[in-house]
Write a protein that holds these residues in place. Structure first.
Motif, PDB file in Angstrom:
ATOM      1  N   TYR A 128     -11.609  -5.289 -21.300  1.00  0.00           N
ATOM      2  CA  TYR A 128     -10.112  -4.939 -21.816  1.00  0.00           C
ATOM      3  C   TYR A 128     -10.815  -3.143 -22.091  1.00  0.00           C
ATOM      4  N   SER A 129      -9.120  -2.480 -22.489  1.00  0.00           N
ATOM      5  CA  SER A 129      -9.735  -0.816 -21.758  1.00  0.00           C
ATOM      6  C   SER A 129      -9.273  -0.377 -23.709  1.00  0.00           C
ATOM      7  N   PRO A 130     -10.484   0.281 -23.789  1.00  0.00           N
ATOM      8  CA  PRO A 130     -10.948   0.688 -25.461  1.00  0.00           C
ATOM      9  C   PRO A 130      -9.430   1.473 -25.831  1.00  0.00           C
ATOM     10  N   GLU A 131      -8.805   1.661 -25.084  1.00  0.00           N
ATOM     11  CA  GLU A 131      -7.680   2.251 -25.498  1.00  0.00           C
ATOM     12  C   GLU A 131      -6.463   1.030 -26.082  1.00  0.00           C
ATOM     13  N   GLY A 132      -6.547   0.212 -25.143  1.00  0.00           N
ATOM     14  CA  GLY A 132      -5.216  -0.227 -25.508  1.00  0.00           C
ATOM     15  C   GLY A 132      -5.621  -1.696 -26.651  1.00  0.00           C
ATOM     16  N   SER A 133      -6.976  -2.174 -26.493  1.00  0.00           N
ATOM     17  CA  SER A 133      -6.862  -2.899 -26.583  1.00  0.00           C
ATOM     18  C   SER A 133      -8.454  -2.461 -27.618  1.00  0.00           C
ATOM     19  N   GLN A 134      -8.477  -2.076 -28.169  1.00  0.00           N
ATOM     20  CA  GLN A 134      -9.796  -1.717 -28.876  1.00  0.00           C
ATOM     21  C   GLN A 134     -10.869  -3.247 -29.419  1.00  0.00           C
ATOM     22  N   TYR A 135     -10.205  -2.966 -30.955  1.00  0.00           N
ATOM     23  CA  TYR A 135     -10.539  -4.235 -30.403  1.00  0.00           C
ATOM     24  C   TYR A 135     -11.546  -6.045 -29.881  1.00  0.00           C
ATOM     25  N   SER A 160      -5.176  -3.138 -19.927  1.00  0.00           N
ATOM     26  CA  SER A 160      -5.277  -3.008 -22.151  1.00  0.00           C
ATOM     27  C   SER A 160      -3.556  -4.939 -21.962  1.00  0.00           C
ATOM     28  N   GLN A 161      -3.562  -5.261 -21.299  1.00  0.00           N
ATOM     29  CA  GLN A 161      -3.021  -6.156 -21.484  1.00  0.00           C
ATOM     30  C   GLN A 161      -3.052  -7.761 -20.477  1.00  0.00           C
ATOM     31  N   VAL A 162      -3.077  -8.763 -21.671  1.00  0.00           N
ATOM     32  CA  VAL A 162      -4.098  -9.733 -20.830  1.00  0.00           C
ATOM     33  C   VAL A 162      -2.738 -10.142 -19.270  1.00  0.00           C
ATOM     34  N   PRO A 163      -1.470 -10.515 -19.032  1.00  0.00           N
ATOM     35  CA  PRO A 163      -0.581 -10.506 -17.446  1.00  0.00           C
ATOM     36  C   PRO A 163      -1.493 -10.059 -16.199  1.00  0.00           C
ATOM     37  N   GLY A 190      -8.732 -12.773  -7.124  1.00  0.00           N
ATOM     38  CA  GLY A 190     -10.257 -12.748  -7.199  1.00  0.00           C
ATOM     39  C   GLY A 190     -10.795 -11.771  -7.132  1.00  0.00           C
ATOM     40  N   LEU A 191     -10.559 -10.695  -8.714  1.00  0.00           N
ATOM     41  CA  LEU A 191     -11.315 -10.020  -8.182  1.00  0.00           C
ATOM     42  C   LEU A 191     -12.405  -9.729  -9.660  1.00  0.00           C
ATOM     43  N   GLY A 192     -12.626 -10.896 -10.021  1.00  0.00           N
ATOM     44  CA  GLY A 192     -13.015 -10.594 -11.182  1.00  0.00           C
ATOM     45  C   GLY A 192     -13.038 -11.831 -12.497  1.00  0.00           C
ATOM     46  N   CYS A 193     -13.435 -11.874 -13.558  1.00  0.00           N
ATOM     47  CA  CYS A 193     -13.455 -12.895 -14.777  1.00  0.00           C
ATOM     48  C   CYS A 193     -13.204 -12.119 -15.709  1.00  0.00           C
ATOM     49  N   ALA A 194     -12.398 -12.704 -17.049  1.00  0.00           N
ATOM     50  CA  ALA A 194     -12.767 -12.025 -18.139  1.00  0.00           C
ATOM     51  C   ALA A 194     -11.968 -13.530 -18.800  1.00  0.00           C
ATOM     52  N   LEU A 195     -12.777 -12.718 -20.004  1.00  0.00           N
ATOM     53  CA  LEU A 195     -12.514 -13.345 -21.817  1.00  0.00           C
ATOM     54  C   LEU A 195     -10.927 -12.783 -22.208  1.00  0.00           C
ATOM     55  N   ILE A 196     -10.373 -14.025 -22.114  1.00  0.00           N
ATOM     56  CA  ILE A 196      -9.220 -13.929 -22.762  1.00  0.00           C
ATOM     57  C   ILE A 196      -8.623 -15.250 -24.140  1.00  0.00           C
ATOM     58  N   PRO A 197      -7.860 -14.970 -25.467  1.00  0.00           N
ATOM     59  CA  PRO A 197      -7.436 -15.527 -26.101  1.00  0.00           C
ATOM     60  C   PRO A 197      -7.034 -17.700 -25.467  1.00  0.00           C
ATOM     61  N   ARG A 198      -7.971 -18.523 -26.568  1.00  0.00           N
ATOM     62  CA  ARG A 198      -7.351 -19.669 -25.789  1.00  0.00           C
ATOM     63  C   ARG A 198      -5.699 -19.486 -26.136  1.00  0.00           C
ATOM     64  N   SER A 199      -5.425 -19.178 -26.797  1.00  0.00           N
ATOM     65  CA  SER A 199      -3.593 -19.436 -26.353  1.00  0.00           C
ATOM     66  C   SER A 199      -2.965 -19.190 -25.228  1.00  0.00           C
ATOM     67  N   VAL A 200      -3.449 -17.898 -24.385  1.00  0.00           N
ATOM     68  CA  VAL A 200      -2.571 -17.406 -23.105  1.00  0.00           C
ATOM     69  C   VAL A 200      -3.180 -18.463 -22.014  1.00  0.00           C
TER      70      VAL A 200
END
Length: 296
Positions: free
Chosen positions: A195-202, A223-226, A235-245
């Motif tokens: 996640y980008s620290p500018e758009g999604s610091q948390y 900064s955006q999950v989509p 195929g550029l990598g893996c990501a951690l996302i909230p389950r609701s997504v």
């Protein structure tokens, strides 16, 4: 053109009674003052409202149209005091609510349903903004309430309204895409999409700590999950996302639950400015402080 309420009420009474004498009795007047009211009204309008007959008064075409509007005006005036009191008490009005794109998947529908239950006559206006922009809009009173990620600036009041676990999104062709059990972050060997620290610091701070940014090359920041899911799908990598997504159901992306040792939840808060003059917000804020549950 100055029209008095007394004139409008007098006109409606004569129109409904079709007789000046009966209308005067209904209004507790004598007939001459009522007649003068109607005559003054007709002079102001420049039209005849009644055809006077020996047996009473019959509306002209102009009078028939004027009657419809007078009834509407008097009806609005009748309910205006109560409407003003309800608005002042926060029972009616408008709530300007902002939300993050991720928050929309997680909680927006349930939150709006809760708002409707607790303030059923209040209208919600929705705006999508990232959390930093929501804090700025709250400070400037451009929105009334935001669904935001922490940390919440001290100038705002807030309550947590949602918590959910993070899951790992992997490309469908990745070795971790197979199986139904949990996976460990230690098994992640592909590049990590952060996640980008500018758009999604948390989310950036939490996920960076979880993944151990010194262990893996960060191939992309978003900064955006989509956007992140599009990169995972490519195929550029893996990501951690909230389950609701995961409800997005992106083709070419698999979601895996994390092992208990790696599991971590993220929260979403309703935040508002205590300086807001909006009575509808004040009413909802009191309700949220008393019970922040979305199903209550």
């Amino acid at each position: 053109m100055d029209l008095s309420l007394q004139q409008l009420r007098g006109f409606v009474a004569v129109a409904e009674e079709q007789h000046f004498g009966r209308a005067a009795q209904r209004l507790n007047l004598t007939q001459p003052p009522l007649t003068r009211q109607i005559q003054g009204l007709e002079r102001s309008l420049g039209v005849s409202l009644f055809d006077r007959t020996g047996r009473g008064a019959r509306l002209t075409a102009a009078g028939d149209v004027f009657l419809e509007h007078c009834r509407r005006v008097l009806a609005l005036l009748e309910v205006a005091p109560e409407a003003a009191r309800r608005a002042a008490d926060g029972h009616t009005g408008t709530l300007r609510i902002a939300f993050t794109a991720i928050g929309a998947y997680a909680v927006l529908a349930d939150f709006l349903a809760m708002v409707n239950r607790r303030t059923p006559a209040v209208t919600a206006e929705l705006t999508e903004l990232v959390s930093p922009d929501q804090f700025e809009a709250l400070a400037n009173l451009h929105i009334d309430l935001g669904l935001v990620r922490p940390p919440i600036p001290a100038q705002f009041d807030s309550v947590p309204v949602h918590s959910e676990d993070l899951v790992l999104a992997v490309p469908a062709g990745h070795k971790l895409a197979e199986g139904d059990g949990t996976v460990s972050l230690g098994e992640v060997t592909a590049d990590y999409i952060g996640y980008s620290p500018e758009g999604s610091q948390y989310l950036h701070d939490i996920c960076a700590a979880m993944i151990g940014m010194n262990r893996y090359a960060v191939s992309q920041l978003a900064s955006q999950v989509p956007t992140m899911l599009a990169l995972v799908r490519a195929g550029l990598g893996c990501a951690l996302i909230p389950r609701s997504v995961t409800a997005m159901g992106v083709e070419g992306v698999r979601y895996r639950e994390l092992a208990a040792a790696d599991a971590h939840s993220v929260t979403l808060h309703a935040a508002w400015s205590p300086d807001s003059p909006n009575p509808a917000l004040q009413r909802l804020a009191e309700s949220l402080k008393a019970d922040p549950r979305l199903d209550a």
